[in-house]
Scaffold this motif. Structure first.
Motif, PDB file in Angstrom:
ATOM      1  N   GLU A 101       7.008   0.967  -5.982  1.00 22.71           N
ATOM      2  CA  GLU A 101       5.630   0.873  -5.708  1.00 22.71           C
ATOM      3  C   GLU A 101       5.416   0.033  -4.356  1.00 22.71           C
ATOM      4  O   GLU A 101       4.645   0.402  -3.656  1.00 22.71           O
ATOM      5  CB  GLU A 101       4.717   0.188  -6.685  1.00 22.71           C
ATOM      6  N   ALA A 102       6.482  -0.805  -4.153  1.00 23.38           N
ATOM      7  CA  ALA A 102       6.340  -1.620  -3.090  1.00 23.38           C
ATOM      8  C   ALA A 102       6.719  -0.766  -1.749  1.00 23.38           C
ATOM      9  O   ALA A 102       5.831  -0.894  -0.721  1.00 23.38           O
ATOM     10  CB  ALA A 102       7.412  -2.676  -3.073  1.00 23.38           C
ATOM     11  N   MET A 103       7.863   0.137  -1.919  1.00 24.64           N
ATOM     12  CA  MET A 103       7.868   1.265  -0.747  1.00 24.64           C
ATOM     13  C   MET A 103       6.894   1.971  -0.478  1.00 24.64           C
ATOM     14  O   MET A 103       6.636   2.510   0.524  1.00 24.64           O
ATOM     15  CB  MET A 103       9.373   1.744  -1.384  1.00 24.64           C
ATOM     16  N   GLU A 104       6.206   2.449  -1.686  1.00 23.61           N
ATOM     17  CA  GLU A 104       4.992   3.317  -1.287  1.00 23.61           C
ATOM     18  C   GLU A 104       3.944   2.704  -0.834  1.00 23.61           C
ATOM     19  O   GLU A 104       3.378   3.310   0.045  1.00 23.61           O
ATOM     20  CB  GLU A 104       4.491   3.769  -2.689  1.00 23.61           C
ATOM     21  N   LEU A 105       3.556   1.222  -0.714  1.00 31.50           N
ATOM     22  CA  LEU A 105       2.786   0.615   0.051  1.00 31.50           C
ATOM     23  C   LEU A 105       3.055   0.672   1.442  1.00 31.50           C
ATOM     24  O   LEU A 105       2.350   0.890   2.224  1.00 31.50           O
ATOM     25  CB  LEU A 105       2.511  -0.713  -0.670  1.00 31.50           C
ATOM     26  N   LYS A 106       4.375   0.615   1.560  1.00 34.75           N
ATOM     27  CA  LYS A 106       4.947   0.554   3.201  1.00 34.75           C
ATOM     28  C   LYS A 106       4.597   1.881   3.668  1.00 34.75           C
ATOM     29  O   LYS A 106       4.102   2.018   4.932  1.00 34.75           O
ATOM     30  CB  LYS A 106       6.536   0.295   3.158  1.00 34.75           C
ATOM     31  N   THR A 107       4.941   2.805   3.173  1.00 36.77           N
ATOM     32  CA  THR A 107       4.566   4.157   3.548  1.00 36.77           C
ATOM     33  C   THR A 107       2.985   4.577   3.862  1.00 36.77           C
ATOM     34  O   THR A 107       2.381   4.999   4.892  1.00 36.77           O
ATOM     35  CB  THR A 107       5.054   5.350   2.661  1.00 36.77           C
ATOM     36  N   GLN A 108       2.162   3.891   2.891  1.00 39.22           N
ATOM     37  CA  GLN A 108       0.663   4.018   3.000  1.00 39.22           C
ATOM     38  C   GLN A 108       0.258   3.154   4.151  1.00 39.22           C
ATOM     39  O   GLN A 108      -0.483   3.489   4.866  1.00 39.22           O
ATOM     40  CB  GLN A 108       0.132   3.492   1.554  1.00 39.22           C
ATOM     41  N   MET A 109       0.713   2.119   4.508  1.00 42.74           N
ATOM     42  CA  MET A 109       0.277   1.297   5.670  1.00 42.74           C
ATOM     43  C   MET A 109       0.688   1.924   6.741  1.00 42.74           C
ATOM     44  O   MET A 109       0.005   1.992   7.887  1.00 42.74           O
ATOM     45  CB  MET A 109       0.784  -0.149   5.733  1.00 42.74           C
ATOM     46  N   ALA A 115      16.689  -7.641  -7.082  1.00 44.54           N
ATOM     47  CA  ALA A 115      17.051  -6.775  -7.969  1.00 44.54           C
ATOM     48  C   ALA A 115      18.655  -6.470  -8.296  1.00 44.54           C
ATOM     49  O   ALA A 115      19.067  -5.845  -9.269  1.00 44.54           O
ATOM     50  CB  ALA A 115      16.287  -5.676  -7.834  1.00 44.54           C
ATOM     51  N   GLY A 116      19.283  -6.858  -7.190  1.00 46.65           N
ATOM     52  CA  GLY A 116      20.615  -6.655  -7.171  1.00 46.65           C
ATOM     53  C   GLY A 116      21.082  -5.095  -6.589  1.00 46.65           C
ATOM     54  O   GLY A 116      22.185  -4.628  -6.716  1.00 46.65           O
ATOM     55  N   LYS A 117      20.157  -4.694  -5.960  1.00 45.29           N
ATOM     56  CA  LYS A 117      20.122  -3.470  -5.264  1.00 45.29           C
ATOM     57  C   LYS A 117      20.766  -3.473  -3.615  1.00 45.29           C
ATOM     58  O   LYS A 117      19.960  -3.590  -2.830  1.00 45.29           O
ATOM     59  CB  LYS A 117      18.930  -2.624  -5.355  1.00 45.29           C
ATOM     60  N   ASP A 118      21.792  -4.129  -3.321  1.00 45.02           N
ATOM     61  CA  ASP A 118      22.331  -4.451  -2.126  1.00 45.02           C
ATOM     62  C   ASP A 118      22.393  -3.416  -1.281  1.00 45.02           C
ATOM     63  O   ASP A 118      21.953  -3.671   0.162  1.00 45.02           O
ATOM     64  CB  ASP A 118      23.819  -5.081  -2.299  1.00 45.02           C
ATOM     65  N   GLU A 119      22.566  -2.138  -1.510  1.00 41.12           N
ATOM     66  CA  GLU A 119      22.631  -0.824  -0.559  1.00 41.12           C
ATOM     67  C   GLU A 119      21.555  -0.663  -0.195  1.00 41.12           C
ATOM     68  O   GLU A 119      21.135  -0.262   0.863  1.00 41.12           O
ATOM     69  CB  GLU A 119      23.203   0.148  -1.388  1.00 41.12           C
ATOM     70  N   SER A 120      20.318  -0.728  -1.048  1.00 42.35           N
ATOM     71  CA  SER A 120      19.011  -0.486  -0.623  1.00 42.35           C
ATOM     72  C   SER A 120      18.407  -1.542   0.302  1.00 42.35           C
ATOM     73  O   SER A 120      17.531  -1.269   0.967  1.00 42.35           O
ATOM     74  CB  SER A 120      17.996  -0.463  -2.002  1.00 42.35           C
ATOM     75  N   ALA A 121      18.828  -2.979  -0.084  1.00 45.19           N
ATOM     76  CA  ALA A 121      18.550  -3.923   0.776  1.00 45.19           C
ATOM     77  C   ALA A 121      18.902  -3.639   2.444  1.00 45.19           C
ATOM     78  O   ALA A 121      18.387  -3.937   3.317  1.00 45.19           O
ATOM     79  CB  ALA A 121      19.043  -5.289   0.218  1.00 45.19           C
ATOM     80  N   MET A 122      20.192  -3.507   2.405  1.00 51.91           N
ATOM     81  CA  MET A 122      20.853  -3.017   3.732  1.00 51.91           C
ATOM     82  C   MET A 122      20.303  -1.920   4.389  1.00 51.91           C
ATOM     83  O   MET A 122      20.115  -1.865   5.671  1.00 51.91           O
ATOM     84  CB  MET A 122      22.430  -2.794   3.437  1.00 51.91           C
ATOM     85  N   LYS A 123      19.841  -1.102   3.880  1.00 56.06           N
ATOM     86  CA  LYS A 123      19.162   0.280   4.377  1.00 56.06           C
ATOM     87  C   LYS A 123      17.782  -0.238   4.948  1.00 56.06           C
ATOM     88  O   LYS A 123      17.390   0.357   5.894  1.00 56.06           O
ATOM     89  CB  LYS A 123      18.582   1.350   3.352  1.00 56.06           C
ATOM     90  N   ASN A 150      24.668   2.605 -11.382  1.00 56.87           N
ATOM     91  CA  ASN A 150      25.087   3.234 -10.509  1.00 56.87           C
ATOM     92  C   ASN A 150      24.105   4.297  -9.757  1.00 56.87           C
ATOM     93  O   ASN A 150      23.725   4.298  -8.695  1.00 56.87           O
ATOM     94  CB  ASN A 150      26.221   4.192 -10.732  1.00 56.87           C
ATOM     95  N   ASP A 151      23.389   4.814 -10.602  1.00 54.41           N
ATOM     96  CA  ASP A 151      22.333   6.076 -10.408  1.00 54.41           C
ATOM     97  C   ASP A 151      21.280   5.434  -9.905  1.00 54.41           C
ATOM     98  O   ASP A 151      20.423   6.021  -8.967  1.00 54.41           O
ATOM     99  CB  ASP A 151      22.114   6.880 -11.708  1.00 54.41           C
ATOM    100  N   SER A 152      20.866   4.207 -10.361  1.00 54.32           N
ATOM    101  CA  SER A 152      19.784   3.435  -9.751  1.00 54.32           C
ATOM    102  C   SER A 152      20.042   2.565  -8.666  1.00 54.32           C
ATOM    103  O   SER A 152      18.896   1.868  -8.109  1.00 54.32           O
ATOM    104  CB  SER A 152      19.077   2.487 -10.822  1.00 54.32           C
ATOM    105  N   GLY A 153      21.157   2.712  -7.967  1.00 55.31           N
ATOM    106  CA  GLY A 153      21.379   1.996  -6.788  1.00 55.31           C
ATOM    107  C   GLY A 153      21.794   0.364  -6.993  1.00 55.31           C
ATOM    108  O   GLY A 153      21.562  -0.479  -6.018  1.00 55.31           O
ATOM    109  N   PHE A 154      22.003  -0.043  -8.154  1.00 57.61           N
ATOM    110  CA  PHE A 154      22.342  -1.525  -8.346  1.00 57.61           C
ATOM    111  C   PHE A 154      23.792  -1.957  -7.984  1.00 57.61           C
ATOM    112  O   PHE A 154      24.718  -0.944  -8.145  1.00 57.61           O
ATOM    113  CB  PHE A 154      22.191  -1.795  -9.904  1.00 57.61           C
ATOM    114  N   THR A 155      23.880  -3.058  -7.268  1.00 61.11           N
ATOM    115  CA  THR A 155      25.120  -3.640  -7.128  1.00 61.11           C
ATOM    116  C   THR A 155      25.734  -4.270  -7.921  1.00 61.11           C
ATOM    117  O   THR A 155      25.345  -5.425  -8.163  1.00 61.11           O
ATOM    118  CB  THR A 155      24.912  -4.051  -5.609  1.00 61.11           C
TER     119      THR A 155
END
Length: 819
Positions: free
Chosen positions: A367-375, A397-405, A656-661
């Protein structure tokens, strides 16, 4: 100590660290205030520091203190009274204009001040003090416009000495207020305070505008305690505060994290004095609710504001959004956004950043990413705060790969990272035990023309505390003070948490005492940090006392408070109390916040309650909340302990499927599972995977692999891992040695077991009862009662420090084997 623990949030006013008004006579020639001295031994550098701290030491080798107020750009209000136009002479007389021109001329020498200013006295002979006062005010303002504050102070002092007879008319409150304001803007607050004290001592009547200017000067320089002290002094002097004064002090109370009842007492005093609140008052009150989870109070102020006839503006809505964001209430934040749009207030970047923060804090990252798209779609470009908020959300959340993206997208968009971004990256790498990458980020701070701030140091303290590295915590704290930073409330809160995570409860309580001695007021975060410390020790009775104190009005409990209470029950083996509190959460008596549902997974898992753990995990998903790394690790842990490999793999696939590190805890949990299985060699494979990823294994990692080999009689491999652990810089603990002793004793290799005991004593590791239980049990298993008794009788020769109490317990253990 903990049994008598009491944490009075509403402290008596602490003694000031320094006098309220300085008494120097040469006000404008005072040197800047000296940095606070460290409360450590005066050495040039730490005597013994780890390589990590050595990097910090080298990166902060400057001897100059860097404790400075953070500069803020004021949106919508210019500091330039002329709005960029040329200086207007206001009410200056012709002679006053001429004098001002002479003073601002580059060729002017302060030695000529007497001859220049005397022209004004010649022009105003007799009783024309009001005209002279108007000229003085105009000249001071003009010098301020031209950034000549020191000269303005010289002019003021000249008039003060030459017009002592009519000083109260010439040196009007307006002049004093303007001059104090000028000094405050240049961070010369001590000079301003000294000036006001001198005037008061000489019999000048200090009006509300001068007091308010000094209060504002203290606030703008982050010296909130002194601001409150000035406010109290002006009330004692019978000087009635204005609306502006009250608004400034309300803002100070909010920044200090004052309890809500203190804030409301100030508001009631304001109303009793006949001072009516304005829109700024209401906006400030809403902002005061940011700390302490005061979202209900903020909503109440918002409604009262509308009832009072004030229309909420962008500032109001954004402040309310920020409160809901910090309280992790995204639904209420979206309702504010809808009302904002209906009332014709277009959302700004601040609006969206607050909304994104609300969702990210609650783990609702999609939802947070959707808000960024909306703005972006409505033409609002994400800024550094947008990206950093998202990065922090993914990190938590432990999603380091998404954080680095997010970080890479930020740089690709040409958005320059700020110190908050670097702090988030330091936290991410540090919490994963990847200290090499963490220090690379620390190095990059300087390369990007940023400077570590107080949050950077607090983050390092938290990271080392999280990893149980108490010596590094102490080292960072010393380095922080050596670099010139003054510990503030968040620092003390972090230290309390860090030391308690390292198992140093007494040290954590010592920090709390130092916090009070420093005059820092505890807040909700302080209470929660102390509660968390008690919870780690299973001190549920003391936790309940503090919780009752909070509910009694000292501080409003939030979801983190209840979370600590659950952990206290779990660690104290008070399962019935834990279950009772859990039912209050499930039933809605206590709001089933995402944090609490995740906590239920953790406490049920550590209590080995499989069905309850699964119920909590399903309830979390049912409510639409996303699990985080600690929650998933708890699921792996309970499945792993029960050798439910299929269920464990199911969680791993989801991660793994959800992008958690996976974190170090994830790997340690997997090693634990394998170490107790037929596939025990896989434990070392996981250890190799950790090292390949650049993550530093901890003592639990090595002890688990050693156990895997010892349990299966592979002593050569166990010894190899032991050597590797020592080479990595880790010191074997009593669990390490006990694993070897138990394995040798179980295989009737008592000579080897005793050799291990001698070696551990030589290395400074004290054997405990479990050490000797293993040997005694080994003898008893072979029905060698005489050998067991002989071992206990001669134990003092092996271990001179063994207690009589322990010898008695071992003898009783032998006796019970044959009863």
């Amino acid at each position: 100590m903990a049994q008598n623990l009491s944490l009075p949030l509403l402290l008596p006013t602490p003694p000031p660290a320094k006098p309220l008004f300085l008494t120097q006579t040469n006000h404008h020639n005072l040197p800047p205030p000296s940095p606070p001295q460290q409360q450590t031994t005066p050495s040039a550098s730490p005597t013994t520091i780890s390589p990590l701290l050595q990097d910090l030491y080298n990166n902060n080798s400057s001897s100059q203190p860097i404790h400075q107020p953070r500069s803020r750009t004021r949106l919508g209000k210019s500091r330039d009274s002329n709005r960029g136009k040329p200086w207007s002479h206001h009410r200056l007389s012709a002679k006053g204009q001429q004098v001002l021109q002479s003073l601002i001329d580059d060729s002017f020498d302060v030695k000529d001040i007497d001859s220049v200013l005397s022209q004004l006295l010649d022009q105003n002979p007799g009783d024309k003090s009001e005209d002279l006062g108007a000229d003085l005010l105009g000249i001071v303002k003009g010098l301020g416009f031209h950034k000549k504050t020191d000269l303005a102070l010289d002019v003021f002092e000249w008039f003060r000495s030459c017009c002592s007879k009519d000083g109260n008319l010439v040196l009007s409150g307006s002049v004093i207020a303007v001059l104090i304001s000028m000094l405050g803007k240049e961070s010369k607050v001590s000079v301003a305070a000294s000036l006001l004290h001198g005037l008061h001592k000489d019999g000048f009547e200090i009006d509300v505008y001068a007091y308010t200017s000094l209060i504002t000067a203290y606030v703008s320089n982050g010296r909130y305690r002194e601001a409150v002290m000035v406010f109290k002094k002006m009330e004692e002097e019978g000087c009635k505060p204005t609306l502006i004064t009250y608004n400034v002090i309300l803002n100070v109370y909010g920044k200090m994290g004052m309890p809500w009842n203190k804030i409301m007492a100030l508001v009631e005093g304001m109303k009793s004095a006949g001072v009516k609140p304005d829109s700024y008052t209401f906006n400030t009150l809403i902002s005061c609710c940011r700390r302490g989870s005061l979202h209900e109070e903020a909503a109440g102020v918002f409604e009262e504001m509308k009832l009072a006839g004030f229309s909420p503006d962008k500032v109001t809505y954004n402040a309310l959004l920020d409160v809901y964001g910090k309280c992790r209430r995204p639904k209420e934040a979206m309702q504010v956004l809808r009302e904002m749009k209906i009332n014709g207030c277009l959302p700004t970047i601040v609006t969206y950043n607050s909304l994104i923060s609300a969702y990210a804090r609650d783990g609702l990252l999609k939802e947070a990413m959707e808000l960024k798209t909306q703005m972006v779609e409505i033409g609002i470009k994400p800024d550094v705060f947008t990206y950093t908020t998202l990065l922090s959300g993914f990190e938590k959340a432990g999603k380091d790969e998404s954080a680095m993206k997010v970080f890479e997208e930020m740089r690709s968009a040409g958005c320059k990272p700020n110190i908050c971004t670097f702090n988030a990256l330091i936290k991410m790498h540090g919490n994963r035990g990847n200290f090499v990458e963490m220090m690379k980020v620390f190095d990059e701070i300087n390369k990007c023309n940023c400077k570590p701030d107080i949050v950077t140091w607090n983050t390092l303290l938290a990271v080392f505390g999280q990893n149980g590295m108490d010596s590094e915590v102490s080292g960072v704290f010393k380095e922080m003070k050596r670099a010139g930073f003054i510990p503030e409330r968040d620092t003390f809160n972090t230290l309390i948490s860090a030391y308690s995570r390292c198992g140093s409860f007494d040290q954590a309580m010592s920090i709390y005492k130092r916090m009070l001695e420093a005059g820092v007021t505890p807040d909700l975060s302080t209470y929660n940090a102390v509660l968390a410390a008690l919870a780690r020790g299973g001190m549920w009775e003391q936790s309940e006392k503090i919780f009752a104190e909070m509910k009694g009005g000292r501080c409003k409990p939030n979801e983190l408070t209840y979370s600590s209470l659950l952990h206290a029950y779990a660690n104290g083996r008070e399962i019935d109390r834990m279950l009772a509190l859990s039912e209050e959460i499930y039933s809605g008596i206590i709001e089933p916040h995402a944090v609490l549902l995740k906590t239920l997974v953790l406490v049920y898992s550590k209590s080995d309650l499989l069905m309850d753990t699964e119920r909590a995990f399903l309830e979390l998903k049912k409510k639409g909340f996303s699990p985080d790394i600690p929650t998933l690790n708890a699921m792996i842990s309970i499945y792993g302990r029960r050798q439910m490999v299929a269920k464990t793999n199911e969680i791993l696939h989801f991660m793994n499927d959800s992008g958690f590190t996976p974190s170090l805890t994830t790997y340690n949990t997997l090693m634990y599972m394998y170490s107790r299985s037929e596939n025990f060699a896989r434990a070392e494979d996981v250890l190799r995977e950790i090292l390949a990823k650049g993550i530093k294994p901890d003592i639990i990692s090595y002890n688990t692999v050693i156990f895997a080999y010892c349990r299966n009689g592979r002593m050569k491999e166990a010894s190899r891992i032991f050597s590797e652990m020592r080479d990595s810089g880790l010191v074997p603990d009593v669990i390490t040695y006990n694993t070897f002793v138990a394995s040798y004793a179980a295989d009737s290799l008592f000579v080897e077991a005793l050799d291990v005991v001698r070696y551990m004593i030589k290395q400074g590791c004290k054997p405990n009862q479990n050490t000797y239980n293993s040997i005694v049990d080994g003898y008893c298993k072979l029905n060698q009662r005489y050998e067991a008794i002989t071992f206990v009788n001669n134990l003092s020769k092996l271990d001179p420090h063994v207690t009589k109490e322990l010898e008695c317990k071992l003898s009783d253990r032998i006796a019970k084997k044959w009863t």
